[in-house]
Every structure is written in C-alpha cells, then in structure tokens.
Design a protein around this motif. Structure first.
Motif, PDB file in Angstrom:
ATOM      1  N   ILE A  20     110.476   4.495   9.520  1.00 58.28           N
ATOM      2  CA  ILE A  20     109.246   5.265   9.339  1.00 58.28           C
ATOM      3  C   ILE A  20     108.212   4.942  10.412  1.00 58.28           C
ATOM      4  O   ILE A  20     107.045   5.330  10.298  1.00 58.28           O
ATOM      5  N   SER A  21     108.637   4.271  11.470  1.00 55.61           N
ATOM      6  CA  SER A  21     107.719   3.846  12.532  1.00 55.61           C
ATOM      7  C   SER A  21     106.971   5.015  13.151  1.00 55.61           C
ATOM      8  O   SER A  21     105.744   4.961  13.316  1.00 55.61           O
ATOM      9  N   ASN A  22     107.677   6.063  13.528  1.00 57.37           N
ATOM     10  CA  ASN A  22     107.033   7.200  14.195  1.00 57.37           C
ATOM     11  C   ASN A  22     106.053   7.906  13.274  1.00 57.37           C
ATOM     12  O   ASN A  22     104.977   8.325  13.714  1.00 57.37           O
ATOM     13  N   ALA A  23     106.399   8.044  12.004  1.00 59.32           N
ATOM     14  CA  ALA A  23     105.500   8.694  11.048  1.00 59.32           C
ATOM     15  C   ALA A  23     104.221   7.874  10.875  1.00 59.32           C
ATOM     16  O   ALA A  23     103.119   8.439  10.770  1.00 59.32           O
ATOM     17  N   ILE A  24     104.352   6.560  10.863  1.00 57.90           N
ATOM     18  CA  ILE A  24     103.176   5.696  10.740  1.00 57.90           C
ATOM     19  C   ILE A  24     102.339   5.775  12.010  1.00 57.90           C
ATOM     20  O   ILE A  24     101.111   5.898  11.957  1.00 57.90           O
ATOM     21  N   GLN A  25     102.997   5.739  13.163  1.00 61.16           N
ATOM     22  CA  GLN A  25     102.284   5.840  14.431  1.00 61.16           C
ATOM     23  C   GLN A  25     101.492   7.148  14.506  1.00 61.16           C
ATOM     24  O   GLN A  25     100.356   7.180  14.963  1.00 61.16           O
ATOM     25  N   GLU A  26     102.089   8.220  14.020  1.00 61.74           N
ATOM     26  CA  GLU A  26     101.411   9.518  14.015  1.00 61.74           C
ATOM     27  C   GLU A  26     100.143   9.485  13.153  1.00 61.74           C
ATOM     28  O   GLU A  26      99.103  10.022  13.534  1.00 61.74           O
ATOM     29  N   LYS A  27     100.229   8.838  11.992  1.00 56.70           N
ATOM     30  CA  LYS A  27      99.051   8.715  11.122  1.00 56.70           C
ATOM     31  C   LYS A  27      97.956   7.913  11.814  1.00 56.70           C
ATOM     32  O   LYS A  27      96.769   8.258  11.720  1.00 56.70           O
ATOM     33  N   VAL A  28      98.330   6.844  12.507  1.00 57.49           N
ATOM     34  CA  VAL A  28      97.351   6.032  13.227  1.00 57.49           C
ATOM     35  C   VAL A  28      96.678   6.867  14.316  1.00 57.49           C
ATOM     36  O   VAL A  28      95.451   6.850  14.459  1.00 57.49           O
ATOM     37  N   GLN A  29      97.461   7.602  15.063  1.00 59.72           N
ATOM     38  CA  GLN A  29      96.893   8.409  16.146  1.00 59.72           C
ATOM     39  C   GLN A  29      96.010   9.536  15.621  1.00 59.72           C
ATOM     40  O   GLN A  29      95.096   9.974  16.318  1.00 59.72           O
ATOM     41  N   ASN A  30      96.262  10.011  14.410  1.00 59.20           N
ATOM     42  CA  ASN A  30      95.439  11.058  13.812  1.00 59.20           C
ATOM     43  C   ASN A  30      94.216  10.502  13.089  1.00 59.20           C
ATOM     44  O   ASN A  30      93.432  11.267  12.542  1.00 59.20           O
ATOM     45  N   SER A  31      94.072   9.194  13.083  1.00 65.08           N
ATOM     46  CA  SER A  31      92.920   8.572  12.445  1.00 65.08           C
ATOM     47  C   SER A  31      91.818   8.364  13.489  1.00 65.08           C
ATOM     48  O   SER A  31      92.019   8.584  14.684  1.00 65.08           O
ATOM     49  N   SER A  32      90.686   7.897  13.015  1.00 61.42           N
ATOM     50  CA  SER A  32      89.567   7.608  13.924  1.00 61.42           C
ATOM     51  C   SER A  32      89.567   6.149  14.383  1.00 61.42           C
ATOM     52  O   SER A  32      88.662   5.726  15.087  1.00 61.42           O
ATOM     53  N   ILE A  33      90.590   5.390  14.001  1.00 68.10           N
ATOM     54  CA  ILE A  33      90.646   3.950  14.289  1.00 68.10           C
ATOM     55  C   ILE A  33      91.434   3.703  15.576  1.00 68.10           C
ATOM     56  O   ILE A  33      92.585   4.124  15.692  1.00 68.10           O
ATOM     57  N   SER A  34      90.805   3.020  16.527  1.00 65.67           N
ATOM     58  CA  SER A  34      91.488   2.662  17.777  1.00 65.67           C
ATOM     59  C   SER A  34      92.016   1.237  17.747  1.00 65.67           C
ATOM     60  O   SER A  34      93.072   0.943  18.292  1.00 65.67           O
ATOM     61  N   ASN A  35      91.261   0.350  17.118  1.00 64.52           N
ATOM     62  CA  ASN A  35      91.630  -1.061  17.052  1.00 64.52           C
ATOM     63  C   ASN A  35      91.339  -1.562  15.645  1.00 64.52           C
ATOM     64  O   ASN A  35      90.238  -1.356  15.120  1.00 64.52           O
ATOM     65  N   GLY A  36      92.325  -2.203  15.046  1.00 67.44           N
ATOM     66  CA  GLY A  36      92.141  -2.703  13.688  1.00 67.44           C
ATOM     67  C   GLY A  36      93.458  -3.083  13.060  1.00 67.44           C
ATOM     68  O   GLY A  36      94.346  -3.636  13.722  1.00 67.44           O
ATOM     69  N   LEU A  37      93.599  -2.745  11.792  1.00 65.98           N
ATOM     70  CA  LEU A  37      94.794  -3.078  11.027  1.00 65.98           C
ATOM     71  C   LEU A  37      95.220  -1.881  10.196  1.00 65.98           C
ATOM     72  O   LEU A  37      94.389  -1.052   9.816  1.00 65.98           O
ATOM     73  N   ILE A  38      96.511  -1.841   9.903  1.00 66.22           N
ATOM     74  CA  ILE A  38      97.025  -0.877   8.942  1.00 66.22           C
ATOM     75  C   ILE A  38      97.777  -1.659   7.878  1.00 66.22           C
ATOM     76  O   ILE A  38      98.590  -2.532   8.192  1.00 66.22           O
ATOM     77  N   ASN A  39      97.433  -1.369   6.632  1.00 64.01           N
ATOM     78  CA  ASN A  39      98.166  -1.945   5.522  1.00 64.01           C
ATOM     79  C   ASN A  39      99.026  -0.845   4.910  1.00 64.01           C
ATOM     80  O   ASN A  39      98.543   0.255   4.639  1.00 64.01           O
ATOM     81  N   LEU A  40     100.302  -1.132   4.727  1.00 66.03           N
ATOM     82  CA  LEU A  40     101.259  -0.205   4.132  1.00 66.03           C
ATOM     83  C   LEU A  40     101.655  -0.762   2.773  1.00 66.03           C
ATOM     84  O   LEU A  40     101.952  -1.956   2.656  1.00 66.03           O
ATOM     85  N   PHE A  41     101.669   0.110   1.760  1.00 62.00           N
ATOM     86  CA  PHE A  41     102.003  -0.344   0.417  1.00 62.00           C
ATOM     87  C   PHE A  41     102.911   0.669  -0.263  1.00 62.00           C
ATOM     88  O   PHE A  41     102.561   1.841  -0.392  1.00 62.00           O
ATOM     89  N   SER A  42     104.078   0.222  -0.693  1.00 58.55           N
ATOM     90  CA  SER A  42     104.996   1.063  -1.456  1.00 58.55           C
ATOM     91  C   SER A  42     104.602   0.995  -2.921  1.00 58.55           C
ATOM     92  O   SER A  42     104.458  -0.098  -3.478  1.00 58.55           O
ATOM     93  N   VAL A  43     104.448   2.162  -3.548  1.00 57.71           N
ATOM     94  CA  VAL A  43     104.032   2.204  -4.950  1.00 57.71           C
ATOM     95  C   VAL A  43     105.236   2.210  -5.897  1.00 57.71           C
ATOM     96  O   VAL A  43     105.126   2.660  -7.035  1.00 57.71           O
ATOM     97  N   HIS A  44     106.355   1.687  -5.442  1.00 58.26           N
ATOM     98  CA  HIS A  44     107.600   1.704  -6.215  1.00 58.26           C
ATOM     99  C   HIS A  44     108.148   0.289  -6.377  1.00 58.26           C
ATOM    100  O   HIS A  44     107.908  -0.579  -5.544  1.00 58.26           O
ATOM    101  N   THR A  45     108.947   0.072  -7.433  1.00 59.74           N
ATOM    102  CA  THR A  45     109.529  -1.251  -7.685  1.00 59.74           C
ATOM    103  C   THR A  45     111.018  -1.308  -7.357  1.00 59.74           C
ATOM    104  O   THR A  45     111.667  -2.320  -7.636  1.00 59.74           O
ATOM    105  N   SER A  46     111.542  -0.255  -6.753  1.00 58.73           N
ATOM    106  CA  SER A  46     112.974  -0.255  -6.433  1.00 58.73           C
ATOM    107  C   SER A  46     113.251   0.142  -4.985  1.00 58.73           C
ATOM    108  O   SER A  46     114.339   0.582  -4.647  1.00 58.73           O
ATOM    109  N   CYS A  47     112.247  -0.026  -4.134  1.00 58.75           N
ATOM    110  CA  CYS A  47     112.418   0.083  -2.683  1.00 58.75           C
ATOM    111  C   CYS A  47     111.438  -0.904  -2.069  1.00 58.75           C
ATOM    112  O   CYS A  47     110.589  -1.456  -2.765  1.00 58.75           O
TER     113      CYS A  47
END
Length: 138
Positions: A20-47
């Motif tokens: 999912i690297s490219n999909a995440i990178q796309e979200k970052v590039q579409n955001s207003s954030i140039s420098n910072g952090l991204i936290n990713l969280f799966s809302v599931h207990t079986s992945c």
C-alpha cells in the motif's frame, strides 16, 4: 502544526501481503503537510500493517510460511465463530502491528531503498480493509 485525516480502503482477495506504499504516498502528496509524520492504523483485528522488503517476493512467501507454522489453521482453537482461519488471523495480528508511524520529508514518506508498507491480510476470504491515516506536521 497542521493535521489531516484520511481513510484508505484496501480490497484483499485472501491471505497475503498487499503493498500500500503508493496509495499512502499519494495521500501524503494530496495533503497540505510537507514535513511531519503519518500514523497508519488498521481498524481490524485480523490483519496487520508491516514495513517489509518490497524487492523479492520470496521474502513475502517465507513470511507467509513462517506465520502459517506458528498459527496453523488446524490449531484446535476455541474461537472459530467465523471459520478455521478466524483465530489464526487474530494470533498473526497480535504478533505483528496494527499501527505504524513514518516520517514525511519534503512530501515523501521516508522508507529505505527496499522497504514497502504492506497490509498483511490474515483471512482466507476477500475483505475490505480500512486503514486510518493521520498526517500531521507543517
């Protein structure tokens, strides 16, 4: 500090690692954030979410084999309300991670040369998975 929230939907077709690297990178590039952090969280207990080598598919094959050995489908578990893959999926999720935090520098997620971000699907049937993204910085 600015922050933005996104959902990333990932459609899986069974046990495996889904890059999912490219999909995440796309979200970052579409955001207003140039420098910072991204936290990713799966809302599931079986992945789960992992950072792993993305160059050799044999690494992924070996990871799948390893996790199938330590949490086999025929483990005689009490919890099997959703099928024989139910409890093994929970064990695999417990042993890995449901969230990751990654640096962002100049609108790029910071990963090593051979690293990718994967949704690690532990269930045998197709699933729609949601990963929550929280991007913050400046």
């Amino acid at each position: 500090m600015n922050q933005e929230f996104f959902d990333l939907n990932v459609f899986t077709d069974g046990i495996g690692l889904y890059d999912i690297s490219n999909a995440i990178q796309e979200k970052v590039q579409n955001s207003s954030i140039s420098n910072g952090l991204i936290n990713l969280f799966s809302v599931h207990t079986s992945c789960s979410l992992i950072i792993q080598e993305n160059a050799s598919s044999s690494v992924q094959d070996d990871l799948l084999n390893f996790f199938n050995k330590i949490a086999p489908m025929d483990g005689g578990y009490s919890h099997d309300s959703e099928g024989i893959d139910d409890m093994p999926a929970h064990i695999k999720s417990c042993l890995t991670q449901t969230n990751l935090t990654i640096s962002i520098k100049e609108t790029q997620i910071v990963l090593g040369t051979w690293q990718g971000i994967f949704l690690f699907e532990h269930r045998t049937h197709a699933q729609k998975r949601t990963v929550k993204l929280h991007i913050f910085g400046e």
